[in-house]
Motif scaffolding. Structure first.
Motif, PDB file in Angstrom:
ATOM      1  N   GLU A  59      11.965  23.943   3.766  1.00 32.16           N
ATOM      2  CA  GLU A  59      13.004  24.774   4.375  1.00 32.16           C
ATOM      3  C   GLU A  59      14.243  24.835   3.485  1.00 32.16           C
ATOM      4  O   GLU A  59      14.853  25.898   3.324  1.00 32.16           O
ATOM      5  CB  GLU A  59      13.350  24.238   5.763  1.00 32.16           C
ATOM      6  CG  GLU A  59      12.200  24.389   6.755  1.00 32.16           C
ATOM      7  CD  GLU A  59      12.472  23.707   8.079  1.00 32.16           C
ATOM      8  OE1 GLU A  59      13.633  23.277   8.314  1.00 32.16           O
ATOM      9  OE2 GLU A  59      11.537  23.580   8.890  1.00 32.16           O
ATOM     10  N   ALA A  60      14.622  23.710   2.901  1.00 29.12           N
ATOM     11  CA  ALA A  60      15.768  23.694   1.992  1.00 29.12           C
ATOM     12  C   ALA A  60      15.450  24.461   0.715  1.00 29.12           C
ATOM     13  O   ALA A  60      16.312  25.160   0.165  1.00 29.12           O
ATOM     14  CB  ALA A  60      16.156  22.255   1.668  1.00 29.12           C
ATOM     15  N   LEU A  61      14.218  24.348   0.243  1.00 25.48           N
ATOM     16  CA  LEU A  61      13.814  25.066  -0.961  1.00 25.48           C
ATOM     17  C   LEU A  61      13.872  26.572  -0.734  1.00 25.48           C
ATOM     18  O   LEU A  61      14.383  27.324  -1.578  1.00 25.48           O
ATOM     19  CB  LEU A  61      12.409  24.641  -1.381  1.00 25.48           C
ATOM     20  CG  LEU A  61      11.847  25.289  -2.651  1.00 25.48           C
ATOM     21  CD1 LEU A  61      12.750  25.039  -3.847  1.00 25.48           C
ATOM     22  CD2 LEU A  61      10.432  24.763  -2.918  1.00 25.48           C
ATOM     23  N   ALA A  62      13.380  27.021   0.405  1.00 31.27           N
ATOM     24  CA  ALA A  62      13.423  28.453   0.726  1.00 31.27           C
ATOM     25  C   ALA A  62      14.866  28.938   0.833  1.00 31.27           C
ATOM     26  O   ALA A  62      15.207  30.035   0.362  1.00 31.27           O
ATOM     27  CB  ALA A  62      12.673  28.716   2.023  1.00 31.27           C
ATOM     28  N   GLU A 108       0.786  -1.231   0.000  1.00 28.92           N
ATOM     29  CA  GLU A 108       0.000   0.000   0.000  1.00 28.92           C
ATOM     30  C   GLU A 108       0.818   1.281   0.000  1.00 28.92           C
ATOM     31  O   GLU A 108       0.513   2.224  -0.739  1.00 28.92           O
ATOM     32  CB  GLU A 108      -0.906   0.033   1.252  1.00 28.92           C
ATOM     33  CG  GLU A 108      -1.841  -1.144   1.399  1.00 28.92           C
ATOM     34  CD  GLU A 108      -2.562  -1.107   2.738  1.00 28.92           C
ATOM     35  OE1 GLU A 108      -3.797  -1.007   2.715  1.00 28.92           O
ATOM     36  OE2 GLU A 108      -1.879  -1.158   3.787  1.00 28.92           O
ATOM     37  N   VAL A 109       1.834   1.346   0.801  1.00 28.34           N
ATOM     38  CA  VAL A 109       2.475   2.620   1.146  1.00 28.34           C
ATOM     39  C   VAL A 109       3.338   3.165   0.007  1.00 28.34           C
ATOM     40  O   VAL A 109       4.077   2.422  -0.641  1.00 28.34           O
ATOM     41  CB  VAL A 109       3.322   2.457   2.423  1.00 28.34           C
ATOM     42  CG1 VAL A 109       4.161   3.696   2.697  1.00 28.34           C
ATOM     43  CG2 VAL A 109       2.409   2.161   3.608  1.00 28.34           C
ATOM     44  N   VAL A 110       3.231   4.465  -0.224  1.00 29.75           N
ATOM     45  CA  VAL A 110       4.138   5.179  -1.128  1.00 29.75           C
ATOM     46  C   VAL A 110       4.720   6.373  -0.369  1.00 29.75           C
ATOM     47  O   VAL A 110       3.978   7.174   0.209  1.00 29.75           O
ATOM     48  CB  VAL A 110       3.424   5.668  -2.402  1.00 29.75           C
ATOM     49  CG1 VAL A 110       4.394   6.473  -3.286  1.00 29.75           C
ATOM     50  CG2 VAL A 110       2.846   4.492  -3.189  1.00 29.75           C
ATOM     51  N   LEU A 111       6.043   6.472  -0.364  1.00 27.55           N
ATOM     52  CA  LEU A 111       6.760   7.556   0.301  1.00 27.55           C
ATOM     53  C   LEU A 111       7.570   8.339  -0.727  1.00 27.55           C
ATOM     54  O   LEU A 111       7.970   7.787  -1.751  1.00 27.55           O
ATOM     55  CB  LEU A 111       7.711   7.000   1.368  1.00 27.55           C
ATOM     56  CG  LEU A 111       7.117   6.088   2.433  1.00 27.55           C
ATOM     57  CD1 LEU A 111       8.211   5.597   3.383  1.00 27.55           C
ATOM     58  CD2 LEU A 111       6.014   6.788   3.209  1.00 27.55           C
ATOM     59  N   GLU A 112       7.822   9.622  -0.430  1.00 28.01           N
ATOM     60  CA  GLU A 112       8.589  10.472  -1.329  1.00 28.01           C
ATOM     61  C   GLU A 112       9.762  11.097  -0.587  1.00 28.01           C
ATOM     62  O   GLU A 112       9.595  11.686   0.486  1.00 28.01           O
ATOM     63  CB  GLU A 112       7.692  11.574  -1.894  1.00 28.01           C
ATOM     64  CG  GLU A 112       8.402  12.487  -2.887  1.00 28.01           C
ATOM     65  CD  GLU A 112       7.452  13.509  -3.483  1.00 28.01           C
ATOM     66  OE1 GLU A 112       6.995  13.313  -4.627  1.00 28.01           O
ATOM     67  OE2 GLU A 112       7.148  14.506  -2.773  1.00 28.01           O
ATOM     68  N   VAL A 113      10.955  11.010  -1.166  1.00 28.83           N
ATOM     69  CA  VAL A 113      12.176  11.536  -0.571  1.00 28.83           C
ATOM     70  C   VAL A 113      12.149  13.060  -0.596  1.00 28.83           C
ATOM     71  O   VAL A 113      11.868  13.672  -1.623  1.00 28.83           O
ATOM     72  CB  VAL A 113      13.408  11.018  -1.342  1.00 28.83           C
ATOM     73  CG1 VAL A 113      14.689  11.637  -0.797  1.00 28.83           C
ATOM     74  CG2 VAL A 113      13.476   9.492  -1.286  1.00 28.83           C
ATOM     75  N   THR A 114      12.473  13.694   0.550  1.00 28.59           N
ATOM     76  CA  THR A 114      12.439  15.155   0.647  1.00 28.59           C
ATOM     77  C   THR A 114      13.780  15.789   0.971  1.00 28.59           C
ATOM     78  O   THR A 114      14.053  16.912   0.548  1.00 28.59           O
ATOM     79  CB  THR A 114      11.447  15.621   1.723  1.00 28.59           C
ATOM     80  OG1 THR A 114      11.935  15.244   3.027  1.00 28.59           O
ATOM     81  CG2 THR A 114      10.062  15.036   1.506  1.00 28.59           C
ATOM     82  N   SER A 115      14.640  15.115   1.753  1.00 22.75           N
ATOM     83  CA  SER A 115      15.882  15.748   2.215  1.00 22.75           C
ATOM     84  C   SER A 115      16.712  14.755   3.008  1.00 22.75           C
ATOM     85  O   SER A 115      16.265  13.652   3.318  1.00 22.75           O
ATOM     86  CB  SER A 115      15.568  16.961   3.108  1.00 22.75           C
ATOM     87  OG  SER A 115      14.928  16.537   4.302  1.00 22.75           O
ATOM     88  N   GLY A 116      17.925  15.203   3.366  1.00 21.85           N
ATOM     89  CA  GLY A 116      18.754  14.442   4.281  1.00 21.85           C
ATOM     90  C   GLY A 116      18.541  14.891   5.715  1.00 21.85           C
ATOM     91  O   GLY A 116      17.986  15.954   5.979  1.00 21.85           O
ATOM     92  N   ARG A 117      19.013  14.091   6.637  1.00 18.97           N
ATOM     93  CA  ARG A 117      18.879  14.386   8.063  1.00 18.97           C
ATOM     94  C   ARG A 117      20.053  15.260   8.529  1.00 18.97           C
ATOM     95  O   ARG A 117      21.215  14.949   8.272  1.00 18.97           O
ATOM     96  CB  ARG A 117      18.876  13.055   8.826  1.00 18.97           C
ATOM     97  CG  ARG A 117      18.731  13.175  10.342  1.00 18.97           C
ATOM     98  CD  ARG A 117      20.032  12.905  11.082  1.00 18.97           C
ATOM     99  NE  ARG A 117      19.785  12.656  12.493  1.00 18.97           N
ATOM    100  CZ  ARG A 117      19.547  11.451  13.015  1.00 18.97           C
ATOM    101  NH1 ARG A 117      19.580  10.385  12.246  1.00 18.97           N
ATOM    102  NH2 ARG A 117      19.322  11.309  14.301  1.00 18.97           N
ATOM    103  N   ALA A 138      16.441  22.585  -8.976  1.00 20.15           N
ATOM    104  CA  ALA A 138      15.988  21.643 -10.008  1.00 20.15           C
ATOM    105  C   ALA A 138      15.005  20.618  -9.453  1.00 20.15           C
ATOM    106  O   ALA A 138      14.199  20.055 -10.192  1.00 20.15           O
ATOM    107  CB  ALA A 138      17.187  20.929 -10.630  1.00 20.15           C
ATOM    108  N   ALA A 139      15.058  20.386  -8.131  1.00 18.94           N
ATOM    109  CA  ALA A 139      14.154  19.418  -7.508  1.00 18.94           C
ATOM    110  C   ALA A 139      12.762  19.987  -7.291  1.00 18.94           C
ATOM    111  O   ALA A 139      11.814  19.239  -7.028  1.00 18.94           O
ATOM    112  CB  ALA A 139      14.732  18.927  -6.187  1.00 18.94           C
ATOM    113  N   GLY A 140      12.611  21.310  -7.353  1.00 14.24           N
ATOM    114  CA  GLY A 140      11.311  21.948  -7.243  1.00 14.24           C
ATOM    115  C   GLY A 140      10.617  21.695  -5.921  1.00 14.24           C
ATOM    116  O   GLY A 140      11.256  21.571  -4.867  1.00 14.24           O
ATOM    117  N   GLU A 141       9.298  21.607  -5.980  1.00 19.57           N
ATOM    118  CA  GLU A 141       8.474  21.514  -4.778  1.00 19.57           C
ATOM    119  C   GLU A 141       8.623  20.190  -4.042  1.00 19.57           C
ATOM    120  O   GLU A 141       8.136  20.047  -2.914  1.00 19.57           O
ATOM    121  CB  GLU A 141       7.002  21.738  -5.133  1.00 19.57           C
ATOM    122  CG  GLU A 141       6.700  23.108  -5.727  1.00 19.57           C
ATOM    123  CD  GLU A 141       6.932  24.233  -4.738  1.00 19.57           C
ATOM    124  OE1 GLU A 141       6.733  24.002  -3.528  1.00 19.57           O
ATOM    125  OE2 GLU A 141       7.310  25.340  -5.178  1.00 19.57           O
TER     126      GLU A 141
END
Length: 226
Positions: free
Chosen positions: A208-211, A117-126, A200-203
């Motif tokens: 916080e990294a995007l800003a 079921e689960v779908v996850l999306e990568v956002t950043s490093g720790r 280039a990674a956009g939204e």
């Protein structure tokens, strides 16, 4: 590619946190059976994306864009050799300990299907913190972890459901840019001239990294990364 373990933490009093009550959920342990995964809500309000997992310091941890934290078993093994001591699954406070995935080499916006079921999306490093250093009990840990540049990945929940140890992990979407977790981590910690490349990674990028990348680029221009 699979989950070796799903790890949950309980609130525990520790001497190395700035959290007012002195509690931390970083000491995570593998659990049996299925665990529900869902979006926890915005940062500051929502905690972990895994049911039963404690996030005690919500100013900096938890929330939709840091709902799940994954670390490769291969990275833990490398640290075992360097530190000369065993590191169990969950030792870095990760929710998911994976096998066969280059977690820090994954792309921002990459999506993982886990189980049925689960779908996850990568956002950043720790980003390592004082609590992480205290938990590890290693001198200069924040600097050592940062220098290694393999931070593991935070993920947001795209599709909720249940997961358990042994579930297969599939890459169900890979974006067309080249912004990896490792590059994002390097840009926000030690090599700020790389920040324009994160755009280039956009939204899909952690807000916080995007800003931060946008502010840097507005001030210095994209050529700063050249």
């Amino acid at each position: 590619m699979k989950l070796l373990s799903v790890n949950l933490g309980r609130p525990k009093a520790v001497p190395y946190t700035d959290q007012p009550e002195g509690l931390s959920g970083i000491d995570k342990r593998p659990v049996e059976g299925p665990v529900r995964v869902s979006a926890p809500g915005p940062k500051g309000v929502g905690g972990s994306g895994l049911a039963g997992d404690a996030v005690c310091e919500r100013r900096y941890h938890g929330g939709d864009d840091q709902a799940v934290y994954a670390v490769a078993r291969e990275d833990l093994d490398a640290w075992e050799r360097e530190l000369g001591r065993p590191l169990a699954n969950g030792a870095f406070g990760e929710n998911l300990t994976t096998e066969g995935i280059d977690v820090s080499g994954s792309l921002i916006g990459e999506r993982w299907g886990i189980g049925e079921e689960v779908v996850l999306e990568v956002t950043s490093g720790r980003i390592p913190c004082r609590t992480f250093q205290g938990h590890m009990g290693e001198r200069g840990w924040v600097k050592r972890f940062t220098r290694r540049g393999a931070p593991g990945a935070y993920l947001r929940v795209i599709k909720p459901g249940e997961i358990r140890a042994g579930d297969p992990v599939r890459i169900v979407h890979r974006p067309g840019h080249d912004v990896t977790v490792a590059l994002q981590f390097q840009a926000v910690t030690t090599e700020r001239t790389l920040l324009p490349r994160l755009l280039a990674a956009g939204e899909a990028l952690h807000p916080e990294a995007l800003a931060e990348a946008r502010q840097w680029t507005e001030k210095y221009g994209a050529s700063a990364a050249d």
